[in-house]
Write an enzyme that holds these catalytic residues in place. Structure first.
Site, mmCIF file in Angstrom:
data_model
loop_
_atom_site.group_PDB
_atom_site.id
_atom_site.type_symbol
_atom_site.label_atom_id
_atom_site.label_comp_id
_atom_site.label_asym_id
_atom_site.label_seq_id
_atom_site.Cartn_x
_atom_site.Cartn_y
_atom_site.Cartn_z
ATOM 1 N N THR A 135 33.200 14.515 20.986
ATOM 2 C CA THR A 135 33.680 15.099 19.736
ATOM 3 C C THR A 135 35.231 15.162 20.104
ATOM 4 O O THR A 135 35.681 15.898 21.145
ATOM 5 C CB THR A 135 32.992 16.432 19.516
ATOM 6 N N VAL A 136 36.108 14.986 19.252
ATOM 7 C CA VAL A 136 37.619 15.390 19.283
ATOM 8 C C VAL A 136 37.763 16.696 19.378
ATOM 9 O O VAL A 136 38.685 17.462 19.888
ATOM 10 C CB VAL A 136 38.368 14.647 18.196
ATOM 11 N N ASP A 137 36.691 17.659 18.618
ATOM 12 C CA ASP A 137 36.891 19.010 18.357
ATOM 13 C C ASP A 137 36.741 20.049 19.821
ATOM 14 O O ASP A 137 37.260 21.049 19.794
ATOM 15 C CB ASP A 137 35.897 19.621 17.464
ATOM 16 N N GLY A 184 40.218 20.590 12.779
ATOM 17 C CA GLY A 184 39.631 21.664 13.579
ATOM 18 C C GLY A 184 39.414 22.689 12.459
ATOM 19 O O GLY A 184 40.052 23.723 12.269
ATOM 20 N N ARG A 185 37.871 22.751 12.030
ATOM 21 C CA ARG A 185 37.726 23.578 10.817
ATOM 22 C C ARG A 185 37.395 24.996 11.379
ATOM 23 O O ARG A 185 37.729 25.765 10.772
ATOM 24 C CB ARG A 185 36.453 22.903 10.185
ATOM 25 N N GLU A 240 43.601 22.811 10.801
ATOM 26 C CA GLU A 240 43.032 22.826 9.369
ATOM 27 C C GLU A 240 42.184 24.030 8.812
ATOM 28 O O GLU A 240 42.156 24.211 7.566
ATOM 29 C CB GLU A 240 42.350 21.523 8.858
ATOM 30 N N TYR A 289 42.806 10.849 10.090
ATOM 31 C CA TYR A 289 42.091 9.909 10.804
ATOM 32 C C TYR A 289 42.813 9.373 12.083
ATOM 33 O O TYR A 289 42.214 9.075 13.364
ATOM 34 C CB TYR A 289 41.343 8.813 10.260
ATOM 35 N N LEU A 290 44.266 9.278 12.079
ATOM 36 C CA LEU A 290 45.052 8.641 13.147
ATOM 37 C C LEU A 290 44.765 9.480 14.118
ATOM 38 O O LEU A 290 44.799 8.751 15.606
ATOM 39 C CB LEU A 290 46.654 8.707 12.623
ATOM 40 N N GLN A 291 44.523 10.671 14.316
ATOM 41 C CA GLN A 291 44.561 11.465 15.601
ATOM 42 C C GLN A 291 43.071 11.287 16.387
ATOM 43 O O GLN A 291 43.055 11.530 17.528
ATOM 44 C CB GLN A 291 44.763 12.981 15.400
#
Lengths: 413, 413
Positions: A135-137, A184-185, A240, A289-291
């Site tokens: 996960t990117v998170d 990052g919700r 975000e 999405y680029l990140q």
């Protein structure tokens, strides 16, 4: 025995490196027959949409962002609620003689590992289920960091560093503010990672807003004004999912106040605020999405870890470790040393690891030295990906799916 | 004789490479004493805010995005309107014995070259003025391409290619659309460059919307639906300056219809339209400054050209070519060959080069083969920039300004 591998949740720059780790490790085991990959995660297993990975070029997979086999967002219902789903699932596993499941995803995927492992035990079906984190998170508990995060972090920190040069150069007599919104919700790990861009207090970002700290409009605006008065410009990172003092996301508040939905998130709202309240010129960027897809700028450390958890997943599976996740353990910061261990999926499934208070500066507007120390090794190392005509080469799955053995399945729900 | 160099307009990933070209070339001429750089373009000349570049590390400049000396957005008034500005300008030039001016910018900067050159001739002040082109917009006439464009184009094409992998992987049973907004208020060169990301008709982007073609909502939505029905997803590039059939920017129309200003531009409006009219899930990304500052992913060709026009500017100046711009001339597409020539600044100043119709596909929704052929060589070549701790090293000017010789100047206007 055959294995099944599948990708789940938002994809990353290095989830395919985990796939490569799984496939390479499995190829070394004489006891493993085929490694099947499900198309679009668990949905591909239910749909019986499977690839045979025998012909996959794992070296090329390593350089390809996104999920080569397709991913999905799907919460597996409980067996009590939908027993037919589990019947189908095990029918497909049985039809393909699958004795090992490797599920590559985030918190929800680890919940799936728990559910499937329990069902197999109840049914007496011989299956070992292992989670491979992604996960990117960076919000999975039990792993010091999550493959996918380091590359997104490197991309965002680099982007903020570069945009900072741009804004600094364009600064005239009036103030100028750049706001970058990042994913990052609920957690601020990606926002925090941009703090690495600043090698001194004068460099961007000057402010980092994370969901872990309630947004204090007045304190924030005062800091922006301070920075602009000192440097002529200011660069701000906004997660975000930034929330107000009442715990509601900034975007919801804006929607209620203005009566419309924006596609841009909290960053757009923060940029608007700067314009309205301080009158500074402002720009708003949102790489979206680029990140999480920036394969041209992967963290070498991240890719190595992604590969390692995939390969370790196979070893844990072969050692009979059922219902575990292959996790990264940090042994030291400097030099950065780590290994891969097994943690019980049940102990971490559905949890969400937030940025600890100690990683955030006292004023809540930046990252602490401890936070920097944690983040720094995760973005280390560059990879020169192969390119043709100036653009990265990607591996694109072009094998047909396996011919189906079973009848169609449709959920009654 | 001393020279003055200054940067103007929006900065790029490689404008500092032009600065390096100027400084390196000047250092080879015994007849040139000092090269001064004005802080924030022409404003620094008027303010007498000058750096001596003697100590500048030009090799490090090459790897640094943004404008190391600071840029500005300032239209030089005519001498008839504000003679005092010109009196001041020549007073500073004289005080520092400056006999050569190199102004690094876009269309407006070439207009400055024309005005200053004419004034010098009228005054009998011995000055040679040469323009050095720069703009990510690629809209300067007289040069086959503009330094800065190739790197932004490479970054955007790579970003679209990578995001395309992401969206493709996440595609489930419902359609999914990704919209990326790129810079270009009046011209679609950057939007067009993203077309290079697609090596086949199935790859992203599937649609490219440029300001040169009036936005036809129905034709666009029909194409989106077609692509989604074929592939399950669709990726769209939108130039920020996209205009409707009446020639008005999409954003103005949206503002009038909804009564509020968005910070996001035409891309956000297009994404909203896809959601409202087609009901597809959609994501909107806007890299904003990131696209023109991406020093970590420069086009080697672009950086070479940026350096070359800087160095050639000095040679043209030493050859007494007053009022010209150093321009790129394309000699062949494949292999890509080019050289640097002089064009009269007066013949191209304030013009704006748009994407020719022949570079756009017949349906107006993509780039033609001729367009691809033009664009392809400009993004060629990767550069491994030096990094520390996972992030690019940048050169930061930390010299003091020269001590001032003249009294303060304030424009009476």
């Amino acid at each position: 025995m055959n294995l099944l591998y599948a990708q789940s949740g938002g994809v990353t720059a290095v989830i395919n490196a985990s796939a490569a780790g799984v496939i390479d490790a499995a190829r070394k085991h004489a006891a493993i027959g085929k490694v099947f990959a499900a198309r679009h995660g668990i949905l591909g297993l239910l749909d019986e949409a499977l690839y045979d990975t025998a012909g996959v070029d794992t070296a090329a997979l390593l350089n390809t962002p996104g999920g080569a086999f397709g991913s999905c967002r799907f919460d597996l219902p409980s067996e009590a609620d939908e027993p037919a789903v589990y019947d189908r699932l095990f029918a497909v596993l049985q039809a393909y003689r699958i004795g090992g499941l490797l599920y590559n995803g985030g918190n929800g995927s680890m919940d799936l590992i728990v559910k499937v492992a329990e069902s197999a035990r109840r049914r007496g079906y011989p299956l070992i289920s292992v989670g491979v984190p992604k996960t990117v998170d960076n919000d999975i508990e039990g792993s010091d960091c999550c493959p996918g995060f380091g590359s997104a972090a490197k991309y965002l920190a680099t982007s903020m560093r570069e945009a900072g040069r741009d804004v600094a150069a364009m600064t005239g007599r009036s103030g100028r503010v750049f706001v970058m919104e990042v994913m990052g919700r609920n957690v601020g790990w990606l926002a925090a990672s941009t703090a690495l861009a600043a090698r001194s207090a004068d460099e961007a970002p000057h402010i980092v807003l994370m969901p872990e700290v309630a947004f204090d409009e007045e304190a924030f605006l005062a800091r922006v004004r301070q920075v602009v008065e000192r440097l002529g410009y200011c660069a701000v990172t906004v997660a975000e999912g930034l929330k107000g003092a009442d715990g509601r996301p900034l975007m919801e508040q804006a929607r209620d106040a203005r009566g419309y939905v924006q596609l841009g998130g909290a960053g757009e709202e923060v940029a608007r605020l700067i314009g309205e309240r301080l009158g500074y010129k402002h720009h708003y960027g949102n790489p979206d999405y680029l990140q999480r897809a920036a394969g041209h700028w992967m963290s070498a450390t991240d890719r190595e870890q992604a590969y390692a958890v995939g390969a370790a997943g196979v070893e844990l599976l072969m050692a009979g470790q059922d219902g575990v996740m292959a996790a990264i353990r940090r042994l030291s910061d400097q030099p950065y040393c780590w290994d891969v261990i097994a943690v019980q999926a049940a102990s971490i499934a559905n949890l969400e690891r937030r940025v600890p208070r100690a990683f955030i500066s006292d004023d809540g507007l930046h990252v602490s030295e401890l936070g920097r120390r944690y983040l720094l090794p995760l973005i280390a190392g560059e990879i020169a990906v192969p390119c043709t005509d100036g653009l990265p080469d990607h591996y694109i799955m072009d094998f047909p799916l396996m011919p189906r053995l079973l009848p169609d399945f449709r959920r009654s729900a």
